[in-house]
Design a protein around this motif. Structure first.
Motif, PDB file in Angstrom:
ATOM      1  N   GLU A  32     108.923  54.867  50.122  1.00 49.19           N
ATOM      2  CA  GLU A  32     109.269  52.965  49.958  1.00 49.19           C
ATOM      3  C   GLU A  32     109.265  52.795  48.897  1.00 49.19           C
ATOM      4  O   GLU A  32     108.073  53.236  48.390  1.00 49.19           O
ATOM      5  CB  GLU A  32     109.003  52.139  50.943  1.00 49.19           C
ATOM      6  N   THR A  36     111.846  45.441  42.018  1.00 48.03           N
ATOM      7  CA  THR A  36     112.167  43.987  41.255  1.00 48.03           C
ATOM      8  C   THR A  36     113.362  43.938  41.311  1.00 48.03           C
ATOM      9  O   THR A  36     114.362  44.949  41.580  1.00 48.03           O
ATOM     10  CB  THR A  36     111.355  43.170  40.335  1.00 48.03           C
ATOM     11  N   ARG A  53     111.954  48.613  49.177  1.00 48.01           N
ATOM     12  CA  ARG A  53     111.052  47.595  49.358  1.00 48.01           C
ATOM     13  C   ARG A  53     111.207  46.711  48.160  1.00 48.01           C
ATOM     14  O   ARG A  53     111.296  47.269  47.071  1.00 48.01           O
ATOM     15  CB  ARG A  53     109.657  48.143  49.684  1.00 48.01           C
ATOM     16  N   ALA A  67     124.680  33.019  64.528  1.00 46.72           N
ATOM     17  CA  ALA A  67     123.780  33.216  65.339  1.00 46.72           C
ATOM     18  C   ALA A  67     124.501  34.180  67.424  1.00 46.72           C
ATOM     19  O   ALA A  67     123.677  34.427  67.850  1.00 46.72           O
ATOM     20  CB  ALA A  67     123.063  31.671  66.408  1.00 46.72           C
ATOM     21  N   GLN A  68     125.937  34.222  66.872  1.00 48.97           N
ATOM     22  CA  GLN A  68     126.056  35.430  67.970  1.00 48.97           C
ATOM     23  C   GLN A  68     126.631  36.448  68.266  1.00 48.97           C
ATOM     24  O   GLN A  68     125.118  37.009  69.021  1.00 48.97           O
ATOM     25  CB  GLN A  68     127.524  34.718  67.861  1.00 48.97           C
ATOM     26  N   LEU A  70     123.939  37.347  65.205  1.00 52.64           N
ATOM     27  CA  LEU A  70     123.077  37.543  64.928  1.00 52.64           C
ATOM     28  C   LEU A  70     122.877  38.064  63.196  1.00 52.64           C
ATOM     29  O   LEU A  70     122.193  38.991  63.227  1.00 52.64           O
ATOM     30  CB  LEU A  70     121.769  38.580  66.070  1.00 52.64           C
ATOM     31  N   GLU A 113     120.162  42.069  60.294  1.00 49.98           N
ATOM     32  CA  GLU A 113     120.571  41.592  60.897  1.00 49.98           C
ATOM     33  C   GLU A 113     119.675  41.215  62.351  1.00 49.98           C
ATOM     34  O   GLU A 113     118.406  41.832  62.817  1.00 49.98           O
ATOM     35  CB  GLU A 113     121.645  42.826  62.128  1.00 49.98           C
ATOM     36  N   GLY A 114     119.032  40.379  62.793  1.00 53.05           N
ATOM     37  CA  GLY A 114     118.073  40.174  64.223  1.00 53.05           C
ATOM     38  C   GLY A 114     118.377  38.378  63.839  1.00 53.05           C
ATOM     39  O   GLY A 114     118.676  37.729  63.222  1.00 53.05           O
ATOM     40  N   VAL A 115     117.333  38.002  64.173  1.00 54.92           N
ATOM     41  CA  VAL A 115     116.691  36.612  64.710  1.00 54.92           C
ATOM     42  C   VAL A 115     116.926  35.889  63.380  1.00 54.92           C
ATOM     43  O   VAL A 115     115.856  36.847  62.692  1.00 54.92           O
ATOM     44  CB  VAL A 115     115.692  36.814  65.652  1.00 54.92           C
ATOM     45  N   ASP A 118     111.834  31.847  61.101  1.00 53.73           N
ATOM     46  CA  ASP A 118     111.359  30.233  61.083  1.00 53.73           C
ATOM     47  C   ASP A 118     111.125  30.147  59.819  1.00 53.73           C
ATOM     48  O   ASP A 118     111.317  28.764  58.884  1.00 53.73           O
ATOM     49  CB  ASP A 118     109.766  29.756  61.492  1.00 53.73           C
ATOM     50  N   PRO A 156      96.828  36.878  58.876  1.00 48.09           N
ATOM     51  CA  PRO A 156      98.334  36.722  58.437  1.00 48.09           C
ATOM     52  C   PRO A 156      98.891  35.472  58.794  1.00 48.09           C
ATOM     53  O   PRO A 156     100.277  35.464  59.398  1.00 48.09           O
ATOM     54  CB  PRO A 156      98.110  37.664  59.766  1.00 48.09           C
ATOM     55  N   GLY A 157      98.414  34.209  58.446  1.00 46.00           N
ATOM     56  CA  GLY A 157      98.833  32.593  58.402  1.00 46.00           C
ATOM     57  C   GLY A 157     100.651  32.817  57.984  1.00 46.00           C
ATOM     58  O   GLY A 157     101.752  32.348  58.957  1.00 46.00           O
ATOM     59  N   GLN A 158     100.943  32.634  57.061  1.00 44.95           N
ATOM     60  CA  GLN A 158     101.988  32.893  56.136  1.00 44.95           C
ATOM     61  C   GLN A 158     102.830  33.855  56.012  1.00 44.95           C
ATOM     62  O   GLN A 158     103.938  33.389  55.781  1.00 44.95           O
ATOM     63  CB  GLN A 158     102.017  31.789  54.997  1.00 44.95           C
ATOM     64  N   SER A 163     111.743  42.659  62.209  1.00 43.10           N
ATOM     65  CA  SER A 163     112.575  44.183  62.419  1.00 43.10           C
ATOM     66  C   SER A 163     113.129  44.501  63.257  1.00 43.10           C
ATOM     67  O   SER A 163     113.051  43.456  64.596  1.00 43.10           O
ATOM     68  CB  SER A 163     111.406  45.033  61.855  1.00 43.10           C
ATOM     69  N   ARG A 164     114.365  45.328  62.344  1.00 42.22           N
ATOM     70  CA  ARG A 164     115.169  45.382  64.017  1.00 42.22           C
ATOM     71  C   ARG A 164     114.580  46.120  64.574  1.00 42.22           C
ATOM     72  O   ARG A 164     114.361  47.676  64.679  1.00 42.22           O
ATOM     73  CB  ARG A 164     117.045  45.819  63.180  1.00 42.22           C
TER      74      ARG A 164
END
Lengths: 164, 686
Positions: A32, A36, A53, A67-68, A70, A113-115, A118, A156-158, A163-164
């Motif tokens: 990968e 930038t 990346r 949402a339908q 995704l 594509e995915g959820v 947050d 790994p908090g933040q 991933s798909r």
């Protein structure tokens, strides 16, 4: 003469050479490239299809989510990839804020594509792995988000990974 | 007060371990038993001292002393007490104290054994163990003081070990708390296990260095540290597996191993240690590969220090790394000094370490072991290359390039396959001379049966070539190992007239390392089944559904029933969905995927609903939801075939190691060694 040593040695050398070539080709296929947004736009069509990346500052107003199906779309602004430079400019939060508010920065559209994660919000740092399409849109297969908060060190908090 | 006390003890222990290094070396050089004894006592004192210091830190953690920076970082009022205690290894500085504490415990255990005829090793073992400990304590004393407190100065609040001028003490009301993701039983046990493994490997290294310095380069040091190596291997393996299980249960991406740099850094010592574990057997049996074994243990030790360094320095960015800190360069300096020093010692003793026995046959056990070693080292090298790939690539090509899981998987897969093949062949080969013909005679039966099994799988389960190769190798190794058990037991049955089960048990008890080893091989193959299953056959889907609607995947139907939100323990809000699972038309169970939201850290944690069977694992994640009336909830569903064999195998390999480590070795080699000792003692008495 110690034929056994030579046989084993020879076999190992052959195997090592074979493995070397194999690893080289695997690396070419799967490596990968860190880029930038500026670099990606400069390289343009030459990197279409490669695993890339990139990292960028999420512009909150551009986030669209269906949402339908995704399907998630948003735009990111260029931020530097150099940690020292980020520190010099007053830390990640500051750098992201400047990137989002500066209209002269290079932007790139992202489709994922995915959820919807947050942590995807205005002035978050998105680290995406995927490929650039001919139309200049970046199709992310993996989306990692960082929100600089007071929990900064509590990795790994933040970090949120999707991933798909 | 307690904080100053704790820090004071750390300083004293640091000085004491330095003294112990100096006295041990001096005592050895002057052949003074008294000075060596003084070094030994100094070393023995470090454990109670570090225990006190750790207890002081635990006291501060448990009693909400947030004026201490470390306590503030890793605990909060809402955490249960057991988590506050285990927060000791939840952050960088505390985990370094914990490391030193384990090191001192193990070093003390070693120095308390009977040394009789190994007395010349003692000072050097003490010196190496104390030096390692002094290094870790120096990290704490100089850079990462877990007892540093907050002080309010004109410039703001900062943590210092000593009160700065014109500063006022500052105590936050509450701490930040341990990252919710780390509040899991796997995470509570995983770091100590890894550390136990790391620290146990220091002991064989210390003995190896002692053997090099004293010139007693026979296999004595290996025999003395055989158990330590086994324990180290077991703890490291358990640590890795627990980490995987934690990721599987908590991180919510349906996997257990992501080739994250820190995982890889802990995997490298295990790989090299496994090579060492096999290779020392050749030295014991055949007196060969002495230089090689020295080299391997030095490499293992360096990998251990490097592993600790990577997890603790923030050199590589990963989900594990603690914050950037000053200790990185220190680790680098220590590591280079240690490796240069150790290699210099090996070169110095090169002649003594050479063996007059040559490899006689390509198909002998020792040749195959040698190849096994190369495979493990190559794997370790690939892992090292992979985790440092961005650095290397930037130097060579001036491009920032990284490699991901696919890279590791593709490159390591053929190597793991070759290892599995060796695992099948090596037990059937003989020491010394072994020809293709004798080997072929032993191999063809298990090979044919495995081929039969593979053919059946081809028609019933899968046509994936990689999977079939994998399953062929798995059945081959398992059959060979079972065949070896059976052959040994049958031989005893006829020669000793025992019944099969007695023969089976006595066989294992007489040669625990060999049969424990086969047990481990079989367990590893069960793990391989799990890995093949999830890597090659994992299926996933995601979708948003209303109540009573369902999603289908891999023969399962998942029906969304209900969702509820309620407050949970230690300051979290639980959102829990209820889904019914059907297989075909038949109802099989109800699962509860949930999201725990922690107010205090504004973080959420996704806990999957899991239904484990030997065939597969249904793994359901609640990823997003709306109040029941409107849009419904979004689920991500995985079916992970065969994954549970991974966990079963990992429980079993512990049993294999326990057999090998706990049952005293009564094999011929060990008996011979004992006799030669007696002879030596009688002749000394004359």
């Amino acid at each position: 003469m110690q034929p056994v040593k030579f046989i084993i040695g020879g076999v190992l050398i052959l195997a090592a050479v074979g493995l070397g070539f194999y690893s080289f080709s695997v690396t070419r296929q799967t490596a990968e490239y860190f880029m930038t947004v500026d670099e990606l736009i400069a390289e343009g069509q030459t990197v279409v299809g490669k695993n890339i990346r990139i990292s960028g500052a999420v512009i909150g107003d551009t986030i669209e989510y269906d949402a339908q199906s995704l399907t998630l779309k948003f735009t990111v602004a260029h931020v530097t990839g150099d940690n020292d430079e980020i520190e010099a400019q007053g830390g990640l939060a500051e750098v992201l804020h400047t990137a989002v508010t500066d209209p002269t920065r290079n932007h790139i559209d992202v489709v994922y594509e995915g959820v919807m994660p947050d942590l995807l919000r205005d002035e978050a740092q998105a680290i995406m792995t995927g490929t650039l399409h001919v139309d200049g849109t970046f199709y992310a297969e993996e989306l990692l988000l960082k929100c600089p908060t007071r929990y900064e060190e509590a990795v790994p908090g933040q970090v949120e990974q999707a991933s798909r | 007060m307690i904080a100053d006390f704790g820090y004071g003890i750390l300083v004293v222990t640091f000085l004491l371990s330095l003294y112990s290094v100096g006295a041990a070396v001096l005592g050895a050089l002057n052949k003074s038993t008294a000075i060596v004894e003084s070094a030994r006592r100094a070393m023995l004192l470090t454990w109670p001292l570090l225990t006190l210091s750790s207890l002081a830190l635990i006291y501060l953690l448990v009693n909400n002393h947030y004026e201490v920076e470390f306590v503030y970082q890793v605990t909060s009022r809402s955490m249960p007490t057991y988590l506050k205690i285990t927060a000791l290894w939840g952050g960088q500085s505390g985990s370094l104290v914990f490391w030193s504490w384990l090191m001192s415990a193990f070093a003390s255990l070693v120095t308390l054994r009977k040394w009789d005829r190994d007395r010349e090793f003692l000072p050097w073992v003490i010196a190496v163990a104390s030096l390692t400990m002094a290094f870790f304590l120096a990290m704490n004393v100089l850079f990462e003081n877990p007892f540093a407190r907050f002080w309010q100065t004109a410039a703001g609040v900062e943590a210092y070990t000593f009160k700065p001028a014109n500063a006022l003490p500052f105590a936050p009301q509450d701490g930040r708390g341990l990252n919710p993701l780390l509040r899991h039983i796997g995470m509570v046990i995983h770091p100590p296990m890894l550390y136990l493994g790391f620290v146990s490997f220091v002991i064989p290294y210390a003995f190896a260095i002692a053997a090099l310095i004293t010139g007693r380069t026979d296999d004595r040091w290996i025999r003395l540290t055989r158990r330590w190596t086994l324990w180290a291997w077991l703890f490291l393996a358990l640590g890795l597996v627990l980490g995987g299980r934690w990721a599987y249960d908590v991180l919510g991406w349906g996997g257990y191993w992501g080739w994250d740099p820190v995982e890889v850094a802990a995997f490298i010592p295990w790989l090299i240690g496994t090579a060492f574990l096999h290779s020392v057997m050749i030295q014991e049996k055949r007196g060969m590969f002495k230089q090689w074994n020295m080299f391997l243990i030095v490499l293992t030790y360096c990998a251990v220090i490097y592993g600790t360094f990577v997890t603790r320095s923030g050199l590589l960015s990963s989900v594990h790394a603690f914050a950037q800190s000053a200790i990185g360069p220190m680790f680098a300096v220590y590591l280079s000094l240690i490796s240069i020093g150790s290699v210099a010692l090996i070169i110095w003793r090169w002649g003594d370490l050479s063996s007059d026995i040559e490899l006689k046959s390509v198909f002998s056990r020792e040749s195959l072991f040698l190849i096994n070693n190369f495979l493990f080292l190559t794997l370790a090298f690939i892992c090292y290359l992979g985790m440092n790939f961005p650095l290397v690539a930037e130097i060579i090509t001036n491009q920032r390039v990284t490699v991901g899981p696919i890279w590791y998987e593709r490159i390591t897969a053929p190597l793991f396959a070759a290892l599995m093949f060796l695992m099948g062949v090596a037990p059937l080969s003989a020491w010394g001379n072994s020809t293709l013909r004798t080997l072929g005679r032993a191999i063809w039966k298990p090979a044919v049966v495995s081929l039969g099994i593979t053919t059946v799988l081809f028609f019933t389960y899968t046509r994936n070539a990689i999977a079939l190769t994998g399953f062929f190798l798995v059945s081959f190794v398992i059959l060979v190992s079972l065949y070896e058990y059976w052959r040994g037991a049958r031989a005893r049955q006829t020669s000793q007239g025992e019944n099969f089960f007695v023969a089976f048990w006595k066989l294992t008890a007489r040669n625990p390392r060999r049969y424990g080893g086969y047990f481990v091989h079989i367990s590893m193959m069960l793990m391989a089944i799990g890995i093949l299953g999830i890597e090659l056959f994992q299926v996933e889907t995601q979708g948003t559904v209303q109540v009573d609607q369902s999603i289908n995947l891999g023969g399962y139907t998942v029906k969304y029933k209900d969702i509820a939100q309620f407050p949970g323990p230690d300051g979290r809000q639980v959102t829990r969905a209820v889904v019914s699972v059907y297989q075909g038309d038949q109802y099989i169970s109800e699962l509860h995927p949930r999201i725990d939201y922690y107010f205090e850290s504004q973080q959420s944690m996704t806990i999957p609903g899991q239904r484990p069977t030997l065939k597969d694992d249904l793994y359901i994640l609640l990823v997003a939801w709306e109040p029941v009336s409107t849009a419904g909830a979004t689920f991500k569903i995985f079916v992970n075939p065969l994954i549970n064999w991974l966990w079963i195998g990992s429980i079993l390999f512990s049993a294999g190691i326990l057999i090998a480590a706990l049952i005293p070795d009564r094999s011929r080699a060990a008996v011979r060694e004992k006799k030669s000792v007696q002879v030596a003692q009688t002749s000394a008495a004359d």
